[in-house]
Design an enzyme around this catalytic site. Structure first.
Site, short mmCIF file in Angstrom:
data_model
loop_
_atom_site.label_atom_id
_atom_site.label_comp_id
_atom_site.label_asym_id
_atom_site.label_seq_id
_atom_site.Cartn_x
_atom_site.Cartn_y
_atom_site.Cartn_z
N ALA A 66 0.83 -1.22 0.00
CA ALA A 66 0.00 0.00 0.00
C ALA A 66 0.86 1.27 0.00
O ALA A 66 0.35 2.36 0.22
CB ALA A 66 -0.95 -0.01 1.20
N SER A 67 2.15 1.11 -0.26
CA SER A 67 3.03 2.28 -0.26
C SER A 67 2.84 3.14 -1.50
O SER A 67 3.31 4.27 -1.55
CB SER A 67 4.49 1.80 -0.20
OG SER A 67 4.73 0.87 -1.24
N ASP A 98 8.70 -8.54 3.95
CA ASP A 98 8.87 -9.15 2.63
C ASP A 98 7.89 -10.32 2.60
O ASP A 98 8.04 -11.29 3.36
CB ASP A 98 10.31 -9.63 2.46
CG ASP A 98 10.51 -10.35 1.14
OD1 ASP A 98 9.50 -10.63 0.43
OD2 ASP A 98 11.67 -10.65 0.80
N SER A 125 -5.26 -10.31 -11.82
CA SER A 125 -5.07 -9.56 -13.06
C SER A 125 -5.87 -10.24 -14.16
O SER A 125 -6.08 -11.46 -14.10
CB SER A 125 -3.58 -9.58 -13.43
OG SER A 125 -3.39 -9.19 -14.79
N TYR A 180 4.00 -14.32 -14.65
CA TYR A 180 3.04 -13.43 -13.98
C TYR A 180 1.62 -13.94 -14.20
O TYR A 180 0.81 -14.02 -13.27
CB TYR A 180 3.23 -12.02 -14.53
CG TYR A 180 2.31 -10.96 -13.95
CD1 TYR A 180 2.50 -10.47 -12.67
CD2 TYR A 180 1.27 -10.43 -14.71
CE1 TYR A 180 1.67 -9.47 -12.15
CE2 TYR A 180 0.44 -9.44 -14.21
CZ TYR A 180 0.64 -8.97 -12.93
OH TYR A 180 -0.18 -7.99 -12.43
N ALA A 228 0.66 -16.96 -14.86
CA ALA A 228 0.47 -18.22 -14.12
C ALA A 228 0.25 -17.93 -12.63
O ALA A 228 -0.62 -18.53 -11.98
CB ALA A 228 1.68 -19.12 -14.31
P1 NAP Z 1 3.14 -0.95 -7.90
O1 NAP Z 1 2.76 0.48 -8.06
O2 NAP Z 1 4.39 -1.43 -8.56
O3 NAP Z 1 3.20 -1.31 -6.32
C1 NAP Z 1 3.55 -2.63 -5.93
C2 NAP Z 1 3.45 -2.77 -4.43
O4 NAP Z 1 3.85 -4.13 -4.08
C3 NAP Z 1 4.35 -1.83 -3.68
O5 NAP Z 1 3.67 -1.28 -2.58
C4 NAP Z 1 5.50 -2.72 -3.22
O6 NAP Z 1 6.01 -2.32 -1.96
C5 NAP Z 1 4.84 -4.06 -3.05
N1 NAP Z 1 5.85 -5.12 -3.16
C6 NAP Z 1 6.68 -5.35 -4.20
N2 NAP Z 1 7.50 -6.39 -3.89
C7 NAP Z 1 7.19 -6.80 -2.63
C8 NAP Z 1 7.66 -7.82 -1.74
N3 NAP Z 1 8.65 -8.67 -2.06
N4 NAP Z 1 7.07 -7.96 -0.52
C9 NAP Z 1 6.08 -7.14 -0.17
N5 NAP Z 1 5.58 -6.15 -0.96
C10 NAP Z 1 6.13 -5.98 -2.16
O7 NAP Z 1 2.01 -1.93 -8.43
P2 NAP Z 1 0.46 -1.68 -8.76
O8 NAP Z 1 0.35 -1.40 -10.19
O9 NAP Z 1 -0.15 -0.77 -7.77
O10 NAP Z 1 -0.08 -3.18 -8.56
C11 NAP Z 1 -0.77 -3.58 -7.38
C12 NAP Z 1 -1.36 -4.96 -7.66
O11 NAP Z 1 -2.25 -4.88 -8.79
C13 NAP Z 1 -0.32 -6.02 -8.01
O12 NAP Z 1 -0.70 -7.25 -7.44
C14 NAP Z 1 -0.41 -6.09 -9.53
O13 NAP Z 1 0.01 -7.34 -10.02
C15 NAP Z 1 -1.89 -5.85 -9.74
N6 NAP Z 1 -2.22 -5.39 -11.08
C16 NAP Z 1 -1.73 -4.20 -11.55
C17 NAP Z 1 -2.07 -3.80 -12.84
C18 NAP Z 1 -1.57 -2.50 -13.43
O14 NAP Z 1 -1.79 -2.26 -14.61
N7 NAP Z 1 -0.91 -1.63 -12.67
C19 NAP Z 1 -2.89 -4.59 -13.64
C20 NAP Z 1 -3.38 -5.78 -13.11
C21 NAP Z 1 -3.04 -6.17 -11.84
P3 NAP Z 1 7.42 -1.54 -1.83
O15 NAP Z 1 7.36 -0.38 -2.77
O16 NAP Z 1 7.45 -1.12 -0.40
O17 NAP Z 1 8.48 -2.50 -2.18
#
Ligand code: NAP
Length: 249
Positions: free
Chosen positions: A15-16, A65, A144, A157, A159
């Site tokens: 949620a960062s 993590d 997704s 991803y 899978a």
């Molecule tokens: P994002 O902006 O890249 O943010 C990803 C988040 O996951 C960050 O808060 C990050 O925390 C955390 N994270 C990454 N590696 C981690 C680890 N090893 N342990 C714990 N936390 C970790 O991504 P987003 O686009 O908001 O995506 C959020 C979700 O939606 C994901 O599950 C993604 O697959 C899904 N999604 C996104 C899209 C899209 O188009 N954006 C589409 C479909 C699905 P830190 O920054 O603190 O590392």
């Protein structure tokens, strides 16, 4: 005599920033107390927690993590110590990975599966017992559309997210007798750091493919999560809700 109901407590992973941050703020707007989880982005998580606090709710940050069972257990203990075991768990943390299967290293496969799928299992297992005891709870997993239709160049991803969808269906059946619902939201393309990796041409091509003609705003994903997490959504479980502007339907 029963006192006033206490606010719902939510833990939102990742949620960062991005979608997770929008979900945390959306839940806080509705009066939920929020634990803002992060892995590396401490300052981002603190900013989001502060934004939630300004809405008048208790908000805190928690670090882990999510690929480590030990760290997830440590996070659970920390939240228990703070009297913050969640009524709502949003398994949002995730990361994409690009490349053809022919070039996909085993270590990359494991990294992607570990965060996107194992992390969902570890967090669900850690926090569902409390929900089962209290006979109510909400788990919302962010998967997704690629987990439904598959994406060339994103097989690991796809899978992992397909695994999240199947895990959602299975866990929903296990937890329904306890009043705990488990659903998934499957976004299409959302305007976050994840899609910022695309160049202008790729974004334009993507926009043309999406019937709605644009990427989603994180708040549009958060609104659906809020609905599924609401006490009123007590009879919806085992559903994968696509939020994709008509794309990949
Ligand atoms: P994002 O902006 O890249 O943010 C990803 C988040 O996951 C960050 O808060 C990050 O925390 C955390 N994270 C990454 N590696 C981690 C680890 N090893 N342990 C714990 N936390 C970790 O991504 P987003 O686009 O908001 O995506 C959020 C979700 O939606 C994901 O599950 C993604 O697959 C899904 N999604 C996104 C899209 C899209 O188009 N954006 C589409 C479909 C699905 P830190 O920054 O603190 O590392």
């Amino acid at each position: 005599m029963n006192g006033p109901a206490r606010p719902q407590r939510a833990l939102v992973t990742g949620a960062s920033r991005g979608i997770g941050a929008a979900i945390a703020v959306r839940l806080a707007q509705d009066g939920c107390e929020v634990a803002v989880h992060y892995a590396r982005s401490e300052s981002g998580a603190k900013e989001i927690a502060a934004a939630c606090s300004r809405l008048g709710v208790r908000a805190l940050t928690v670090k882990a993590d999510l690929t480590s069972a030990q760290q997830v257990e440590h996070m659970r203990r920390e939240l228990e110590r703070l009297d913050f075991l969640p009524d709502i768990l949003v398994n949002n943390a995730g990361a994409a990975s690009y490349g053809l299967v022919a070039d996909l290293e085993e270590s990359e496969w494991e990294r992607v599966a570990s965060l996107n799928l194992k992390g969902v299992y570890l967090c669900s297992r850690a926090f569902m017992t409390h929900m089962m005891w209290q006979r109510s709870g909400r788990i919302v997993n962010i998967s997704s559309v690629w987990g439904i239709v598959g994406a060339a160049g994103e097989a690991a991803y796809s899978a992992a997210k397909g695994g999240v969808n199947a895990f959602t269906l299975a866990l929903a059946k296990e937890l329904a007798p306890f009043g705990v619902t488990v659903n998934a939201v499957a976004p299409g393309a959302v305007d976050t750091g994840m899609t910022a990796q695309l160049d202008m041409g790729e974004r334009e091509e993507l926009r043309r493919e999406i019937p709605a003609g644009r990427l989603a705003r994180p708040e549009e994903i958060a609104a659906v999560v809020r609905f599924l997490a609401h006490p009123a959504a007590s009879y919806i479980t085992g559903q994968i809700v696509s939020v994709s502007g008509g794309w990949m339907c």
